[in-house]
Design a protein around this motif. Structure first.
Motif, PDB file in Angstrom:
ATOM      1  N   GLY A  76      26.617  12.592  25.663  1.00 43.45           N
ATOM      2  CA  GLY A  76      26.389  13.902  24.862  1.00 43.45           C
ATOM      3  C   GLY A  76      25.457  14.036  23.862  1.00 43.45           C
ATOM      4  N   ALA A  77      24.891  13.110  23.187  1.00 44.08           N
ATOM      5  CA  ALA A  77      23.874  12.929  22.188  1.00 44.08           C
ATOM      6  C   ALA A  77      22.554  12.830  22.821  1.00 44.08           C
ATOM      7  N   ASN A  78      21.512  13.686  21.889  1.00 45.49           N
ATOM      8  CA  ASN A  78      20.209  13.522  22.197  1.00 45.49           C
ATOM      9  C   ASN A  78      19.649  12.020  21.518  1.00 45.49           C
ATOM     10  N   LEU A  79      18.985  11.239  22.133  1.00 43.27           N
ATOM     11  CA  LEU A  79      18.476   9.834  21.627  1.00 43.27           C
ATOM     12  C   LEU A  79      17.336  10.239  21.092  1.00 43.27           C
ATOM     13  N   SER A  80      17.168   9.632  19.832  1.00 41.15           N
ATOM     14  CA  SER A  80      15.616   9.927  18.998  1.00 41.15           C
ATOM     15  C   SER A  80      14.762   8.886  19.495  1.00 41.15           C
ATOM     16  N   LYS A  81      13.417   9.272  19.135  1.00 44.20           N
ATOM     17  CA  LYS A  81      12.351   8.163  19.225  1.00 44.20           C
ATOM     18  C   LYS A  81      12.524   6.968  18.539  1.00 44.20           C
ATOM     19  N   ASP A 123      15.735  16.114  26.563  1.00 45.09           N
ATOM     20  CA  ASP A 123      15.300  15.774  25.141  1.00 45.09           C
ATOM     21  C   ASP A 123      15.031  14.101  24.905  1.00 45.09           C
ATOM     22  N   SER A 124      16.238  13.422  25.328  1.00 43.39           N
ATOM     23  CA  SER A 124      16.055  12.110  25.372  1.00 43.39           C
ATOM     24  C   SER A 124      15.265  11.384  25.954  1.00 43.39           C
ATOM     25  N   TYR A 125      14.895  11.986  27.119  1.00 37.92           N
ATOM     26  CA  TYR A 125      13.600  11.339  27.862  1.00 37.92           C
ATOM     27  C   TYR A 125      12.295  11.810  27.373  1.00 37.92           C
ATOM     28  N   CYS A 126      12.223  12.783  26.837  1.00 34.30           N
ATOM     29  CA  CYS A 126      10.938  13.195  26.131  1.00 34.30           C
ATOM     30  C   CYS A 126      10.603  12.287  25.031  1.00 34.30           C
ATOM     31  N   ASN A 127      11.805  12.014  24.130  1.00 40.10           N
ATOM     32  CA  ASN A 127      11.948  11.183  22.974  1.00 40.10           C
ATOM     33  C   ASN A 127      11.197   9.819  23.444  1.00 40.10           C
TER      34      ASN A 127
END
Length: 64
Positions: free
Chosen positions: A6-11, A51-55
């Motif tokens: 459920g969390a967006n993983l950061s760069k 968003d995670s994949y973009c990061n």
């Protein structure tokens, strides 16, 4: 590493993870990227959200 879906993983998360994979397996950045796609994302770029994949992609650019 345990990941909460459920969390967006950061760069920063992906920078650390890619560095870990590179060091542990003596991989180039491209090899680490392929490894992450196959084992972490399980060939499904949206498994942890867009968003995670973009990061992840941004982390690769930073490490280049």
């Amino acid at each position: 590493m345990t990941v909460n879906n459920g969390a967006n993983l950061s760069k920063e998360y992906f920078i650390s993870y890619l560095k870990l994979v590179r060091e542990a397996k003596s991989f180039s950045l491209e090899q680490a990227q392929d490894y992450m796609v196959n084992h972490f994302f399980k060939n499904n770029y949206n498994i942890y959200g867009k968003d995670s994949y973009c990061n992840f992609l941004q982390a690769i650019d930073i490490l280049k």
